[in-house]
Design an enzyme around this catalytic site. Structure first.
Site, PDB file in Angstrom:
ATOM      1  N   HIS A   1      -3.751 -40.663 -11.586  1.00 22.24           N
ATOM      2  CA  HIS A   1      -4.827 -42.113 -11.618  1.00 22.24           C
ATOM      3  C   HIS A   1      -5.556 -42.094 -10.877  1.00 22.24           C
ATOM      4  O   HIS A   1      -6.367 -43.073 -11.103  1.00 22.24           O
ATOM      5  CB  HIS A   1      -3.746 -43.155 -11.369  1.00 22.24           C
ATOM      6  N   THR A   2      -6.555 -41.001 -10.415  1.00 19.68           N
ATOM      7  CA  THR A   2      -7.930 -41.105  -9.947  1.00 19.68           C
ATOM      8  C   THR A   2      -8.957 -40.449 -11.579  1.00 19.68           C
ATOM      9  O   THR A   2     -10.406 -41.172 -10.990  1.00 19.68           O
ATOM     10  CB  THR A   2      -8.719 -39.490  -9.398  1.00 19.68           C
TER      11      THR A   2
ATOM     12  N   SER B   1       5.110 -25.039 -36.432  1.00 16.81           N
ATOM     13  CA  SER B   1       6.177 -24.800 -35.354  1.00 16.81           C
ATOM     14  C   SER B   1       7.625 -25.126 -35.488  1.00 16.81           C
ATOM     15  O   SER B   1       7.994 -24.641 -35.975  1.00 16.81           O
ATOM     16  CB  SER B   1       5.875 -26.256 -34.270  1.00 16.81           C
TER      17      SER B   1
ATOM     18  N   GLY C   1       6.159 -34.569 -18.648  1.00 17.82           N
ATOM     19  CA  GLY C   1       4.977 -34.463 -17.719  1.00 17.82           C
ATOM     20  C   GLY C   1       3.437 -33.408 -17.389  1.00 17.82           C
ATOM     21  O   GLY C   1       3.422 -33.122 -16.083  1.00 17.82           O
ATOM     22  N   LEU C   2       4.156 -31.884 -17.993  1.00 15.08           N
ATOM     23  CA  LEU C   2       3.765 -30.821 -17.556  1.00 15.08           C
ATOM     24  C   LEU C   2       2.037 -30.265 -18.530  1.00 15.08           C
ATOM     25  O   LEU C   2       1.616 -29.472 -18.865  1.00 15.08           O
ATOM     26  CB  LEU C   2       4.338 -29.516 -16.984  1.00 15.08           C
ATOM     27  N   SER C   3       1.689 -31.791 -19.515  1.00  9.52           N
ATOM     28  CA  SER C   3       0.877 -31.598 -20.189  1.00  9.52           C
ATOM     29  C   SER C   3       1.402 -31.114 -21.889  1.00  9.52           C
ATOM     30  O   SER C   3       0.275 -29.542 -21.338  1.00  9.52           O
ATOM     31  CB  SER C   3      -0.296 -30.877 -19.422  1.00  9.52           C
ATOM     32  N   SER C   4       2.347 -30.634 -22.036  1.00  9.19           N
ATOM     33  CA  SER C   4       2.240 -29.961 -23.092  1.00  9.19           C
ATOM     34  C   SER C   4       1.425 -30.312 -24.096  1.00  9.19           C
ATOM     35  O   SER C   4       0.597 -29.510 -25.024  1.00  9.19           O
ATOM     36  CB  SER C   4       3.503 -30.296 -23.866  1.00  9.19           C
TER      37      SER C   4
ATOM     38  N   ASP D   1      -6.188 -33.393 -17.694  1.00 12.06           N
ATOM     39  CA  ASP D   1      -4.593 -32.344 -18.003  1.00 12.06           C
ATOM     40  C   ASP D   1      -5.881 -31.218 -18.814  1.00 12.06           C
ATOM     41  O   ASP D   1      -5.670 -29.658 -18.896  1.00 12.06           O
ATOM     42  CB  ASP D   1      -3.938 -32.969 -19.300  1.00 12.06           C
TER      43      ASP D   1
ATOM     44  N   TYR E   1       1.156 -47.064 -18.432  1.00  8.83           N
ATOM     45  CA  TYR E   1      -0.341 -46.191 -17.981  1.00  8.83           C
ATOM     46  C   TYR E   1      -1.590 -46.580 -18.616  1.00  8.83           C
ATOM     47  O   TYR E   1      -2.923 -47.328 -17.470  1.00  8.83           O
ATOM     48  CB  TYR E   1      -0.138 -44.910 -18.976  1.00  8.83           C
TER      49      TYR E   1
HETATM   50  C1  GLA Z   1      -1.730 -38.437 -17.144  1.00  8.94           C
HETATM   51  C2  GLA Z   1      -3.055 -38.733 -18.086  1.00  8.94           C
HETATM   52  C3  GLA Z   1      -4.130 -37.488 -16.655  1.00  8.94           C
HETATM   53  C4  GLA Z   1      -4.323 -38.327 -15.740  1.00  8.94           C
HETATM   54  C5  GLA Z   1      -2.533 -38.049 -15.200  1.00  8.94           C
HETATM   55  C6  GLA Z   1      -2.573 -39.049 -13.887  1.00  8.94           C
HETATM   56  O1  GLA Z   1      -1.283 -36.925 -16.401  1.00  8.94           O
HETATM   57  O2  GLA Z   1      -3.198 -37.771 -18.792  1.00  8.94           O
HETATM   58  O3  GLA Z   1      -5.614 -37.936 -16.917  1.00  8.94           O
HETATM   59  O4  GLA Z   1      -4.324 -39.851 -15.703  1.00  8.94           O
HETATM   60  O5  GLA Z   1      -1.724 -38.680 -15.792  1.00  8.94           O
HETATM   61  O6  GLA Z   1      -3.330 -38.487 -12.836  1.00  8.94           O
END
Ligand code: GLA
Length: 402
Positions: free
Chosen positions: A50-51, A83, A140-143, A188, A240
């Site tokens: 969250h930075t 898909s 939370g692995l940016s799919s 991400d 968020y």
């Molecule tokens: C999610 C968001 C990112 C970031 C993180 C927290 O993954 O997509 O942009 O803010 O949360 O660090």
């Protein structure tokens, strides 16, 4: 990633290569060969949570789990996407693309990328696409960033667009923010596009400058365990957005462009100028977390990898107590990993579920994973998935072997 403990696999079956699956989906869906295949990884964030939307610092690395898009251009301004997770293709033209939010679900990320490119003035070719992925959804692995990056790179290459790699994360983020409607930061998309194998990506989210920091876990006799907490994402989107809004309000109260502009040395003074305890804790998390990223980078540059452990653990405490984004499942995983001898552990990603990472001596890896599984069973939580991660490359075009 290789499974390090029992339990259901977070990734899709490893028996079939993801690139082969994307190719097979393309061939069976369109009855022709794709012009090419593009792969984008998932990511974990080593530290700096969250930075990013506070113009601060982050230190993610890419995972060996990938999303692959097989694609070919078509002569009209029309996009068809298949898909492996959907029976029916998603099909859209410029009318749907030019109205943000019109294409929903996973197809919205694809339409969002087309929209972002067109909005930036690029002529985007129509395309046929087929997607396969080993990046687990909702962990939370940016799919979503992996999907955006693979599609973006495919369209850029198919059209021969002059779009430097460093500018691509912003376009993928635009797709997610403005088309899909999720107010995420730049981490991400930067991670999945710009990471390098064997390195963590030290990103300054204000000017998007990067430094690739060597992160040789093997040489240090260490491993990173990624533990999928399997906690449902409870109200994650709203929480968020509310954290982000709180940070923006606090920056305005302090008279700075973003919380990145509060140096750690000035934290006490800044806290004294804030009106309530909750705002003070939110600010304290962001300011101390930025400093922890800088401290982690300094230790890695000096080759002192084991010493980053306490910084990871301090980051978790800050997310739990000050930013209030953890849930019992992730706190349990962190506590159990530390009790079993992990050098450090923290939740990674946006929070309210998702994954925990633990820095462990390689010899202790299985014992730590087993301790987390036992702690979960004692609390009645579903069995967590535990994997070992090594820093992998960012988005690439795959070699074509007909
Ligand atoms: C999610 C968001 C990112 C970031 C993180 C927290 O993954 O997509 O942009 O803010 O949360 O660090």
């Amino acid at each position: 990633m290789t499974p390090a403990a029992d339990g259901p696999a977070a990734a899709a079956p490893a028996t079939t290569d993801v690139a082969d699956r994307a190719t097979a989906a393309f061939r069976s869906g369109y009855d022709e060969q794709p012009a090419g295949r593009w792969a984008a990884p998932g990511r974990v964030n080593l530290i700096g949570e969250h930075t990013d939307y506070n113009d601060g610092f982050v230190l993610p690395f890419a995972l060996p789990l990938r999303t692959v898009v097989a694609a070919s251009p078509r002569p009209d301004e029309h996009w068809t996407v298949r898909s492996e997770i959907a029976d029916q293709p998603v099909d859209f033209g410029t009318a749907e693309v030019d109205t943000p939010g019109r294409v929903t679900g996973w197809g919205g990320y694809v339409a969002g990328v087309v929209w972002a490119l067109r909005e930036a003035g690029y002529a985007v070719p129509g395309a046929r696409l087929a997607i396969a992925s080993d990046v687990p959804l909702g962990s939370g692995l940016s799919s979503s960033a992996a999907l955006e990056a693979a599609v973006l790179t495919a369209l850029v290459d198919l059209a021969g667009l002059d779009l430097p790699t460093g500018r691509r994360p912003r376009l993928a983020q635009r797709a997610e923010n403005a088309y899909v409607g999720a107010p995420t930061g730049i981490m991400d998309q930067s991670a999945v596009i710009r990471c390098r194998a064997g390195h963590a990506l030290f990103l300054d989210c204000r000017d998007e400058s990067v430094e690739h920091i060597p992160f040789d876990l093997d040489a240090a006799g260490l491993a990173i365990l990624v533990i999928d907490s399997r906690a449902p994402h409870r109200h994650a989107d709203g929480e968020y957005a509310s954290r982000r809004a709180a940070c923006e309000r606090a920056a305005a109260l302090l008279g700075v462009p973003a919380l990145r502009d509060v140096p750690a040395a000035d934290l006490d003074d800044a806290l004294g100028r804030l009106p309530d305890d909750e705002t003070r804790r939110r600010v304290r998390h962001v300011v101390t977390e930025n400093q922890r990223v800088l401290d982690t980078v300094a230790l890695l540059r000096a080759g002192r990898v084991p010493e980053i452990g306490p910084l990871l653990t301090a980051s978790h405490a800050s997310m739990r107590d000050d930013f209030e984004i953890t849930v019992p499942e992730v706190d349990t995983a962190v506590e159990a990993a530390l009790a079993a001898g992990a050098l450090g552990a923290r939740m990674t990603g946006g929070g309210f579920g998702g994954c925990v990472l633990a820095l462990v001596e390689t010899d202790h890896s299985e014992a730590v994973a087993a301790a987390v599984t036992t702690a979960y069973a004692e609390r009645g939580f579903p069995t967590p998935t535990t994997l070992t991660a090594l820093p992998a490359p960012g988005t690439t075009r795959l070699p074509w072997l007909p």
